[in-house]
Design an enzyme around this catalytic site. Structure first.
Site, PDB file in Angstrom:
ATOM      1  N   CYS A 169       0.797  -1.231   0.000  1.00  0.00           N
ATOM      2  CA  CYS A 169       0.000   0.000   0.000  1.00  0.00           C
ATOM      3  C   CYS A 169       0.831   1.282   0.000  1.00  0.00           C
ATOM      4  CB  CYS A 169      -0.943   0.014   1.211  1.00  0.00           C
ATOM      5  SG  CYS A 169      -2.148  -1.333   1.206  1.00  0.00           S
ATOM      6  N   HIS A 248      11.932   1.160   6.195  1.00  0.00           N
ATOM      7  CA  HIS A 248      11.697  -0.253   5.866  1.00  0.00           C
ATOM      8  C   HIS A 248      12.184  -1.128   7.019  1.00  0.00           C
ATOM      9  CE1 HIS A 248      11.208  -3.890   3.627  1.00  0.00           C
ATOM     10  NE2 HIS A 248      11.013  -3.276   2.474  1.00  0.00           N
ATOM     11  N   HIS A 338      -2.302  20.197   6.145  1.00  0.00           N
ATOM     12  CA  HIS A 338      -3.258  19.154   5.771  1.00  0.00           C
ATOM     13  C   HIS A 338      -2.575  17.791   5.860  1.00  0.00           C
ATOM     14  CE1 HIS A 338      -5.812  22.384   4.238  1.00  0.00           C
ATOM     15  NE2 HIS A 338      -4.756  22.833   3.583  1.00  0.00           N
ATOM     16  N   HIS A 342      -3.214   7.255   5.010  1.00  0.00           N
ATOM     17  CA  HIS A 342      -3.567   6.034   4.288  1.00  0.00           C
ATOM     18  C   HIS A 342      -4.849   5.440   4.854  1.00  0.00           C
ATOM     19  CE1 HIS A 342      -3.442   2.190   2.383  1.00  0.00           C
ATOM     20  NE2 HIS A 342      -3.121   1.535   3.481  1.00  0.00           N
ATOM     21  N   HIS A 371     -14.894   5.489   3.530  1.00  0.00           N
ATOM     22  CA  HIS A 371     -16.322   5.210   3.411  1.00  0.00           C
ATOM     23  C   HIS A 371     -16.753   5.142   1.952  1.00  0.00           C
ATOM     24  CE1 HIS A 371     -20.656   6.314   3.329  1.00  0.00           C
ATOM     25  NE2 HIS A 371     -20.708   5.487   4.358  1.00  0.00           N
ATOM     26  N   ASN A 375     -10.381   0.910   0.910  1.00  0.00           N
ATOM     27  CA  ASN A 375      -8.920   0.891   0.855  1.00  0.00           C
ATOM     28  C   ASN A 375      -8.508   0.494  -0.554  1.00  0.00           C
ATOM     29  OD1 ASN A 375      -6.198   0.425   1.037  1.00  0.00           O
ATOM     30  ND2 ASN A 375      -6.301  -0.880   2.837  1.00  0.00           N
TER      31      ASN A 375
END
Length: 469
Positions: A169, A248, A338, A342, A371, A375
Site C-alpha cells: 500500500c 523499511h 493538511h 492512508h 467510506h 482501501n
C-alpha cells in the site's frame, strides 16, 4: 577608484558568479512538481452493495457460522459504505477461480479511463512522457504492465520505464521517490506514475479469518499522476515535493510476516494480516517520524518538544512518584496544514490521528475516502488528496503531509507544498456536496444480524435464500 581595478575585480569574480548561477539553475531543475493527477472512478454497476456482499458470502462454501459472524463484525466496523467498487469477476460470480484475463481487464479499464482524461486535461501527449513508473503489487505479467501501457499509447522508444510489484500500500510514494531521484540528474523531463492494485487475482475464497479480512477492506481504484521538473511548467503545477522519507523494517521477522501473501491450510492463496500488524506499523511509523520531523517542522517546535522531553526525564529521575505519565507530543501542525492518511482501515486512521494529535477536521478526508472508496491500496492517498482538493481546502503556500503503510513492513511519508490555489473538479465532484457524513455506519448488521442467533452445528445458508433488499 581606478577603472582598471574595477574591471580586474569584475573579471576575477566572473567564474564564481558563473558557478553560482549554474548551481542555482541545476537546483531549479531538480524540483519535482505535480502537474495534475486523475483518480479512477469505475462505472456505477461495479458498486459493492450490501446485497452483493451477502451473495459473495453465500457462494463461499468454506465458511461456517464463526466465519460468518467474523465477517459480519468486520463489515460493520470497517468504516466502508455501500458505494465502493469491486472487480467484474465478483459480479460474475467467479471470485473463487479468477483468471489472468480478469486481472488484465481490471488494469486496462483503469489505464484507459485515467490516462485518457489526464492527457486530455493537461494537453500533454503520450509521446512527451520521458519516465514511466507503474506499481501494482498483486499482478506481475510478461510483458510488464508498463510495457502494456507503452504499447497501448505508442510511447517513445527511449522512455525510461520502472515496473514495481509486491510493494504494498505504500508503493505510490516509492514511485514518486524514483521520479524524484531521476529529476535530480536530468533536466526538462515529464514523468508519469500509475498506482493501483489488482483485486481480481488477490481475492480470497477460503475461511482463514486473517485472510478474509482483506476482502472486507480492499476495493478497486487507482491514480495516474503527471510530474515534471520543467521550469517552464512550474506556473501550471499543483504541488511541489518538499521532502520524502522511506522507512523499511523488512529485516525484522515480526514486521516482515505481519502482511504477507501465502496459502492457507487448504492451499488457497490469500493475503494474511497478522495480529502483530498494529505493533509493526507503530514502530515503522515512529521511526519514520523521527526522520521527517526535523525536515518539516520549525526549529522552535523541535526545541519546545526537546525541552519538554528533558524536563519529563529530570522529573522522573528526581521524583519518587516517577513523574507525570503524560508524554510530550510534537505538534506537527506547526509545519503541516493538511494530512493525507492512508485509508488502511478505520482503526488505522484513528490510531494515526491520535498519535499526531489531529482533530476530526484533519482526519475527515481519510475517513470519508474510506467510506466512499474503501482501501484502494497504494492509490488511497490520492483519493484523500482529491477530497481536500474538491472541498477547496488547498491554498497556495500550504503544506500537505502524506503518510502511507505497506507490506514489508514499510512506512513512507512525503511533504508537498501547494503551488497555487486548487479548486478544479476531482473524482469527488459529482457527490462532494454529500460529504462529510456524520453517520458512517453501513447496513450490514441490519440486513444480516440474524446470523448472530444461528446454531453453529446446524448453520447454513441455503442456495435459494433471497438476500434481503
Amino acid at each position: 577608484m581606478d577603472l582598471s581595478l574595477i574591471l580586474w575585480y569584475t573579471l576575477s569574480f566572473l567564474p564564481l558568479i558563473f558557478v553560482l548561477l549554474q548551481f542555482l539553475d541545476e537546483k531549479r531543475h531538480q524540483n519535482c512538481y505535480i502537474l495534475d493527477y486523475e483518480c479512477y472512478k469505475p462505472i456505477d454497476s461495479r458498486k459493492v452493495s450490501t446485497k452483493l456482499s451477502g451473495e459473495v458470502i453465500r457462494r463461499n462454501k468454506h465458511l461456517g457460522l464463526i466465519e460468518y459472524k467474523f465477517l459480519l463484525k468486520a463489515m460493520v466496523s470497517s468504516g466502508i459504505g455501500e458505494e465502493t467498487y469491486g472487480p467484474q469477476m465478483v459480479f460474475d460470480g467467479r471470485e473463487a477461480a479468477p483468471t489472468l484475463y480478469d486481472g488484465l481487464v481490471e488494469m486496462d479499464e483503469f489505464f484507459q479511463c485515467s490516462l485518457d482524461n489526464l492527457f486530455r486535461r493537461t494537453g500533454i501527449s503520450p509521446s512527451e512522457i520521458d519516465v514511466l513508473v507503474v506499481n501494482v503489487s498483486m499482478l506481475a505479467t510478461m510483458p510488464s504492465l508498463s510495457s502494456r501501457i507503452i504499447n497501448m499509447y505508442k510511447m517513445r522508444e527511449d522512455i525510461k520505464v520502472y515496473n514495481l510489484s509486491g510493494m504494498g500500500c505504500s508503493a505510490s510514494l516509492i514511485s514518486v521517490n524514483i521520479v524524484q531521484n531521476i529529476f535530480k540528474t536530468q533536466k526538462n523531463l515529464n514523468a508519469l506514475v500509475l498506482t493501483s492494485e489488482s483485486l481480481s487475482l488477490g481475492w480470497y475464497a477460503g475461511n482463514d479469518r486473517s485472510m478474509i479480512l482483506a476482502n472486507c477492506l480492499f476495493r478497486v481504484g487507482g491514480c495516474a499522476v503527471l510530474l515534471t521538473n520543467k521550469t517552464s511548467l512550474r506556473d501550471k503545477a499543483m504541488l511541489k515535493l518538499r521532502c520524502l522519507v522511506r522507512t523499511h523494517h523488512g529485516s525484522k521477522d515480526e514486521a516482515y510476516d505481519c502482511c504477507i501473501q501465502r496459502e492457507d491450510h487448504n492451499g488457497i492463496v490469500g493475503f494474511h494480516l497478522g495480529k502483530n500488524l498494529p505493533k509493526a506499523a507503530t514502530r515503522a511509523f515512529i521511526d519514520n517520524l523521527k526522520v521527517i520531523a526535523p525536515k518539516i517542522l520549525p526549529v522552535r517546535e523541535l526545541f519546545r518538544f526537546a525541552t519538554l522531553l528533558l524536563v519529563k526525564k529530570l522529573c522522573q529521575k528526581w521524583s519518587k512518584a516517577g513523574g507525570s505519565a503524560t508524554k510530550p507530543m510534537i505538534n506537527f501542525k506547526q509545519g503541516v496544514d493538511h494530512f493525507c492518511l492512508h485509508t488502511g482501515g478505520k482503526a488505522v486512521i484513528d490510531a494515526v490521528g491520535q498519535s499526531l494529535g489531529l482533530t476530526d477536521y484533519d482526519v475527515e478526508p481519510a475517513r470519508m475516502t474510506l467510506h466512499r472508496f474503501g482501501n484502494t491500496s497504494a492509490s488511497s492517498l490520492w483519493y484523500v488528496l482529491a477530497y481536500m482538493h474538491a472541498k477547496k481546502r488547498l491554498k497556495k503556500g500550504e503544506k500537505i503531509l502524506m503518510i502511507s503503510f505497506g507490506a514489508g513492513f514499510k512506512c513512507n511519508s512525503a511533504q508537498w507544498e501547494v503551488v497555487r490555489d486548487l479548486d478544479e473538479g476531482t473524482v469527488w465532484k459529482d457527490f462532494i456536496h454529500t460529504y462529510p457524513r456524520k453517520n458512517l455506519t453501513n447496513p450490514y448488521m441490519e440486513k444480516y444480524g440474524w446470523l448472530q442467533d444461528e446454531d453453529p452445528d446446524t448453520f447454513s445458508i441455503p442456495d435459494d435464500y433471497e438476500i434481503p433488499e
